[in-house]
Design a protein around this motif. Structure first.
Motif, PDB file in Angstrom:
ATOM      1  N   MET A 196     -20.515 -50.368 -44.194  1.00  0.00           N
ATOM      2  CA  MET A 196     -20.398 -48.919 -44.155  1.00  0.00           C
ATOM      3  C   MET A 196     -19.073 -48.540 -43.503  1.00  0.00           C
ATOM      4  N   THR A 197     -18.388 -47.555 -44.076  1.00  0.00           N
ATOM      5  CA  THR A 197     -17.152 -47.044 -43.507  1.00  0.00           C
ATOM      6  C   THR A 197     -17.241 -45.525 -43.433  1.00  0.00           C
ATOM      7  N   THR A 198     -17.107 -44.981 -42.231  1.00  0.00           N
ATOM      8  CA  THR A 198     -17.014 -43.541 -42.042  1.00  0.00           C
ATOM      9  C   THR A 198     -15.614 -43.235 -41.561  1.00  0.00           C
ATOM     10  N   ARG A 199     -14.981 -42.257 -42.195  1.00  0.00           N
ATOM     11  CA  ARG A 199     -13.580 -41.969 -41.883  1.00  0.00           C
ATOM     12  C   ARG A 199     -13.330 -40.476 -42.041  1.00  0.00           C
ATOM     13  N   HIS A 200     -12.587 -39.907 -41.094  1.00  0.00           N
ATOM     14  CA  HIS A 200     -12.247 -38.486 -41.160  1.00  0.00           C
ATOM     15  C   HIS A 200     -10.733 -38.268 -41.150  1.00  0.00           C
ATOM     16  N   GLU A 201      -9.965 -39.366 -41.247  1.00  0.00           N
ATOM     17  CA  GLU A 201      -8.515 -39.258 -41.352  1.00  0.00           C
ATOM     18  C   GLU A 201      -8.107 -39.514 -42.801  1.00  0.00           C
ATOM     19  N   ALA A 202      -6.868 -39.179 -43.118  1.00  0.00           N
ATOM     20  CA  ALA A 202      -6.361 -39.450 -44.461  1.00  0.00           C
ATOM     21  C   ALA A 202      -6.432 -40.939 -44.761  1.00  0.00           C
ATOM     22  N   TRP A 203      -6.779 -41.284 -45.987  1.00  0.00           N
ATOM     23  CA  TRP A 203      -6.865 -42.691 -46.387  1.00  0.00           C
ATOM     24  C   TRP A 203      -5.468 -43.262 -46.619  1.00  0.00           C
ATOM     25  N   PRO A 204      -5.282 -44.552 -46.405  1.00  0.00           N
ATOM     26  CA  PRO A 204      -3.960 -45.157 -46.593  1.00  0.00           C
ATOM     27  C   PRO A 204      -3.485 -45.021 -48.040  1.00  0.00           C
ATOM     28  N   PRO A 205      -2.184 -44.840 -48.253  1.00  0.00           N
ATOM     29  CA  PRO A 205      -1.648 -44.724 -49.609  1.00  0.00           C
ATOM     30  C   PRO A 205      -2.099 -45.882 -50.501  1.00  0.00           C
ATOM     31  N   GLY A 206      -2.533 -45.524 -51.712  1.00  0.00           N
ATOM     32  CA  GLY A 206      -3.011 -46.509 -52.674  1.00  0.00           C
ATOM     33  C   GLY A 206      -4.495 -46.757 -52.628  1.00  0.00           C
ATOM     34  N   THR A 207      -5.164 -46.258 -51.586  1.00  0.00           N
ATOM     35  CA  THR A 207      -6.603 -46.438 -51.442  1.00  0.00           C
ATOM     36  C   THR A 207      -7.349 -45.344 -52.215  1.00  0.00           C
ATOM     37  N   PRO A 208      -8.395 -45.678 -52.961  1.00  0.00           N
ATOM     38  CA  PRO A 208      -9.226 -44.615 -53.537  1.00  0.00           C
ATOM     39  C   PRO A 208      -9.728 -43.699 -52.418  1.00  0.00           C
ATOM     40  N   ALA A 209      -9.488 -42.398 -52.586  1.00  0.00           N
ATOM     41  CA  ALA A 209      -9.770 -41.454 -51.508  1.00  0.00           C
ATOM     42  C   ALA A 209     -10.737 -40.347 -51.910  1.00  0.00           C
ATOM     43  N   TRP A 210     -10.925 -40.154 -53.200  1.00  0.00           N
ATOM     44  CA  TRP A 210     -11.769 -39.044 -53.657  1.00  0.00           C
ATOM     45  C   TRP A 210     -12.094 -39.262 -55.124  1.00  0.00           C
ATOM     46  N   ALA A 211     -13.148 -38.628 -55.577  1.00  0.00           N
ATOM     47  CA  ALA A 211     -13.493 -38.611 -56.997  1.00  0.00           C
ATOM     48  C   ALA A 211     -14.170 -37.290 -57.292  1.00  0.00           C
ATOM     49  N   ASP A 212     -13.933 -36.776 -58.473  1.00  0.00           N
ATOM     50  CA  ASP A 212     -14.657 -35.576 -58.882  1.00  0.00           C
ATOM     51  C   ASP A 212     -14.837 -35.562 -60.387  1.00  0.00           C
ATOM     52  N   ILE A 213     -15.587 -34.578 -60.843  1.00  0.00           N
ATOM     53  CA  ILE A 213     -15.904 -34.478 -62.267  1.00  0.00           C
ATOM     54  C   ILE A 213     -16.053 -33.009 -62.637  1.00  0.00           C
ATOM     55  N   THR A 214     -15.580 -32.666 -63.813  1.00  0.00           N
ATOM     56  CA  THR A 214     -15.768 -31.321 -64.357  1.00  0.00           C
ATOM     57  C   THR A 214     -16.850 -31.394 -65.426  1.00  0.00           C
ATOM     58  N   VAL A 215     -17.893 -30.591 -65.250  1.00  0.00           N
ATOM     59  CA  VAL A 215     -19.052 -30.633 -66.143  1.00  0.00           C
ATOM     60  C   VAL A 215     -19.310 -29.236 -66.706  1.00  0.00           C
ATOM     61  N   GLN A 236      -2.748 -36.055 -51.956  1.00  0.00           N
ATOM     62  CA  GLN A 236      -2.054 -36.027 -50.671  1.00  0.00           C
ATOM     63  C   GLN A 236      -2.844 -35.103 -49.759  1.00  0.00           C
ATOM     64  N   ALA A 237      -3.452 -35.666 -48.748  1.00  0.00           N
ATOM     65  CA  ALA A 237      -4.385 -34.921 -47.911  1.00  0.00           C
ATOM     66  C   ALA A 237      -3.671 -33.969 -46.965  1.00  0.00           C
ATOM     67  N   ALA A 238      -4.321 -32.845 -46.715  1.00  0.00           N
ATOM     68  CA  ALA A 238      -3.986 -31.950 -45.615  1.00  0.00           C
ATOM     69  C   ALA A 238      -5.278 -31.784 -44.823  1.00  0.00           C
ATOM     70  N   SER A 239      -5.938 -30.621 -44.941  1.00  0.00           N
ATOM     71  CA  SER A 239      -7.204 -30.465 -44.212  1.00  0.00           C
ATOM     72  C   SER A 239      -8.347 -31.246 -44.856  1.00  0.00           C
ATOM     73  N   HIS A 240      -8.251 -31.515 -46.164  1.00  0.00           N
ATOM     74  CA  HIS A 240      -9.274 -32.284 -46.886  1.00  0.00           C
ATOM     75  C   HIS A 240      -8.776 -33.710 -47.020  1.00  0.00           C
ATOM     76  N   THR A 241      -9.394 -34.634 -46.286  1.00  0.00           N
ATOM     77  CA  THR A 241      -8.897 -36.008 -46.247  1.00  0.00           C
ATOM     78  C   THR A 241      -9.536 -36.918 -47.288  1.00  0.00           C
ATOM     79  N   GLY A 242     -10.434 -36.376 -48.107  1.00  0.00           N
ATOM     80  CA  GLY A 242     -11.123 -37.191 -49.098  1.00  0.00           C
ATOM     81  C   GLY A 242     -12.560 -37.424 -48.693  1.00  0.00           C
ATOM     82  N   TRP A 243     -13.145 -38.503 -49.220  1.00  0.00           N
ATOM     83  CA  TRP A 243     -14.536 -38.762 -48.844  1.00  0.00           C
ATOM     84  C   TRP A 243     -14.614 -39.244 -47.398  1.00  0.00           C
ATOM     85  N   ASP A 244     -15.729 -38.894 -46.760  1.00  0.00           N
ATOM     86  CA  ASP A 244     -15.940 -39.240 -45.355  1.00  0.00           C
ATOM     87  C   ASP A 244     -16.638 -40.579 -45.177  1.00  0.00           C
ATOM     88  N   VAL A 245     -17.281 -41.075 -46.225  1.00  0.00           N
ATOM     89  CA  VAL A 245     -18.075 -42.292 -46.088  1.00  0.00           C
ATOM     90  C   VAL A 245     -17.973 -43.108 -47.370  1.00  0.00           C
TER      91      VAL A 245
END
Length: 257
Positions: free
Chosen positions: A1-20, A126-135
């Motif tokens: 398990m990884t919980t993180r609230h900082e920006a993810w390192p460059p090249g790391t998957p940081a977020w995913a979304d979908i338009t439905v 490129q994160a600012a206030s939204h750093t991507g997924w938290d877990v």
């Protein structure tokens, strides 16, 4: 398990979304399947919805924000960057194409969409206030992302040039696959479609969500209106299944072997 609230390192998957086409249908499917709770954003973001596991952000879902015909729903994986403009230049120099130009998203950060040399679409964040997924790496959250393509060596060369990954070849007879790592930590994978997949299969990124019981979750997919594309099978990394959601969007489930 990884919980993180900082920006993810460059090249790391940081977020995913979908338009439905229908968020109500999407929530009714993914909520029971993966244990997600949802938070709907304001009208300035088109009521973009974020999913949470135990109060921690995991992915986003949205509906089309214009009357223009939308592409078929598909999960989009975003790779982190600390310099979106420089990444856009690197993508172009490596032979990729811009799909959606870099743009700011309020104070959350900046995003762009690109296609690699194989045609697989991915996002950059490129994160600012939204750093991507938290877990990550626990049930209901992302545990792995990979791109499947026809010309695997060319795709590996593209991502290596853009994000400076270290590459480990994990191929075996009848199986071509490489792991992309950053500072010794596996980040993502690039594989070649097998012979059973037709040459017209679209190169694409796939997101893997962790579950506690792959067989039970695959059965639940069908009950909730999705389909099982590839039934549960054991692998070196766990028991996995490829499934599709209510709009045909493909993703993977993986749990203990």
């Amino acid at each position: 398990m990884t919980t993180r609230h900082e920006a993810w390192p460059p090249g790391t998957p940081a977020w995913a979304d979908i338009t439905v086409p229908d968020l109500t249908v999407a929530r009714a499917f993914y909520g029971p399947l993966l244990g997600w709770d949802f938070e709907v954003g304001g009208p300035e973001l088109g009521f973009y919805t974020q999913a949470f596991v135990d109060g921690r952000r995991v992915v986003g879902l949205g509906e089309p924000m214009s009357d223009e015909p939308a592409p078929p729903p598909a999960w989009c994986v975003y790779l982190a960057t600390d310099d979106l403009a420089a990444t856009a230049v690197a993508v172009a120099e490596a032979g990729g194409k811009e799909v959606v130009p870099p743009m700011p998203i309020l104070d959350f950060g900046s995003m762009a969409l690109f296609a690699d040399t194989a045609g697989a679409v991915f996002g950059v964040w490129q994160a600012a206030s939204h750093t991507g997924w938290d877990v990550t790496d626990e049930p209901g959250s992302m545990v792995w992302c990979e791109a499947m393509v026809h010309d695997q060596p060319a795709a590996v060369a593209f991502y290596r040039q853009v994000f400076r990954y270290d590459v480990e070849d994990l191929s075996a007879p009848g199986f071509t696959y490489s792991s992309l790592s950053l500072d010794g930590h596996p980040a993502a994978g690039i594989g070649r479609y097998g012979a059973q997949v037709g040459t017209d299969a679209q190169p694409a990124w796939t997101i893997y969500f962790a579950v506690t019981d792959t067989d039970a979750s695959a059965a639940r997919v069908t009950e909730l209106g999705g389909t099982v594309v590839s039934p549960p099978t054991d692998s070196t990394f766990g028991r996995m299944a490829i499934v599709a959601g209510p709009f045909g969007e493909v993703f993977a489930l993986i749990g203990p072997a």
